[in-house]
Design an enzyme around this catalytic site. Structure first.
Site, mmCIF file in Angstrom:
data_model
loop_
_atom_site.group_PDB
_atom_site.id
_atom_site.type_symbol
_atom_site.label_atom_id
_atom_site.label_comp_id
_atom_site.label_asym_id
_atom_site.label_seq_id
_atom_site.Cartn_x
_atom_site.Cartn_y
_atom_site.Cartn_z
ATOM 1 N N GLY A 166 -70.443 -35.236 -71.097
ATOM 2 C CA GLY A 166 -71.241 -35.307 -69.869
ATOM 3 C C GLY A 166 -70.815 -34.151 -68.982
ATOM 4 O O GLY A 166 -71.217 -33.026 -69.202
ATOM 5 N N THR A 167 -70.012 -34.387 -68.017
ATOM 6 C CA THR A 167 -69.069 -33.457 -67.418
ATOM 7 C C THR A 167 -69.536 -32.547 -66.315
ATOM 8 O O THR A 167 -70.715 -32.288 -66.147
ATOM 9 C CB THR A 167 -68.400 -32.586 -68.506
#
Length: 248
Positions: free
Chosen positions: A52-53
């Site tokens: 995701g991040t």
């Protein structure tokens, strides 16, 4: 992955006749391209761990700061880990972030680190950062690394460098860069506060504010922060359970 497909170009990747003229005759100079059948992994995206991040890279005259959150998820709905270190050292004075599917990103890091180590052993000196970035770009373009989009930060005799490598192998250098699902929120924070004259400590605090902003609204980002500081002396990495620890 479907989001990176180009349906309008499918005709060039079929049989040899598709590369011919309107009579069906094959062009002898056209490339011979085959088709790849989707494997089981292509149909089970919910079982693939993704970072995701939000990953941030900021260059200063003293060095480079690269920061990320620590969350990984399954299918974008379930948090599979709260302690992922998404910054990896790949060179004596360079780091790379992990963005995209965890397996693809880890494989990319291993491949790039191996090539950098091999170069240093053969030449007796580390690879220049722009050469390392070009190598990473070539790997992303030609390798099976599943939709990665990392930030590469490093320092060499030419100064501090921050690059992004997109899933198609595109390479861009800038004073600062953000990738990942929280990039819009983080970019908004950095745009109004970045100063070309800032030192490493200021860059660390700005990167922390950018990660904190993304973590507030992006479901793929959160659970603390990892900060890597790169100078001509090497790489130092620190983890924090709470972004506020860097902002006090």
């Amino acid at each position: 992955m479907s989001e990176f497909g180009h349906p309008g170009n499918r005709g060039t990747a079929g049989s040899g006749l598709e590369a011919g003229d309107s009579t069906g005759r094959r062009d002898p100079y056209a490339p011979e391209l085959g088709t790849l059948e989707a494997g089981p992994a292509d149909h089970d995206e919910d079982a693939v761990s993704k970072t995701g991040t939000t990953t941030v890279g900021i260059a200063t005259d003293e060095g480079v700061v690269v920061a990320t959150d620590r969350r990984a998820s399954l299918g974008g709905r379930f948090v599979s880990s709260k302690q992922v270190v998404k910054v990896e050292q790949i060179h004596p004075t360079a780091v790379l972030t992990l963005v995209g599917s965890v397996g693809g990103a880890q494989s990319f890091v291993r491949s790039l680190r191996s090539e950098a180590n091999l170069y240093e052993r053969r030449r007796g000196e580390p690879m220049a950062i722009d050469a390392l970035a070009t190598l990473a770009s070539n790997f992303a373009r030609g390798g099976p690394f599943r939709a990665i989009h990392p930030v590469l930060g490093g320092v060499d005799e030419d100064g501090s460098h921050v690059f992004t490598i997109d899933p198609a192998g595109g390479l861009m250098e800038d004073d600062y860069a953000v990738t990942g699902s929280g990039m819009q929120l983080a970019y908004g924070t950095i745009e109004g506060q970045y100063d070309p004259e800032m030192d490493v400590a200021d860059a660390e605090r700005l990167a922390a504010r950018a990660i904190a902003a993304a973590s507030e609204r992006d479901t793929g980002s959160g659970n603390g922060i990892v900060v890597a500081t790169v100078t001509d002396e090497g790489v130092e990495t620190a983890e924090y359970d709470d972004v506020a620890e860097l902002l006090d």
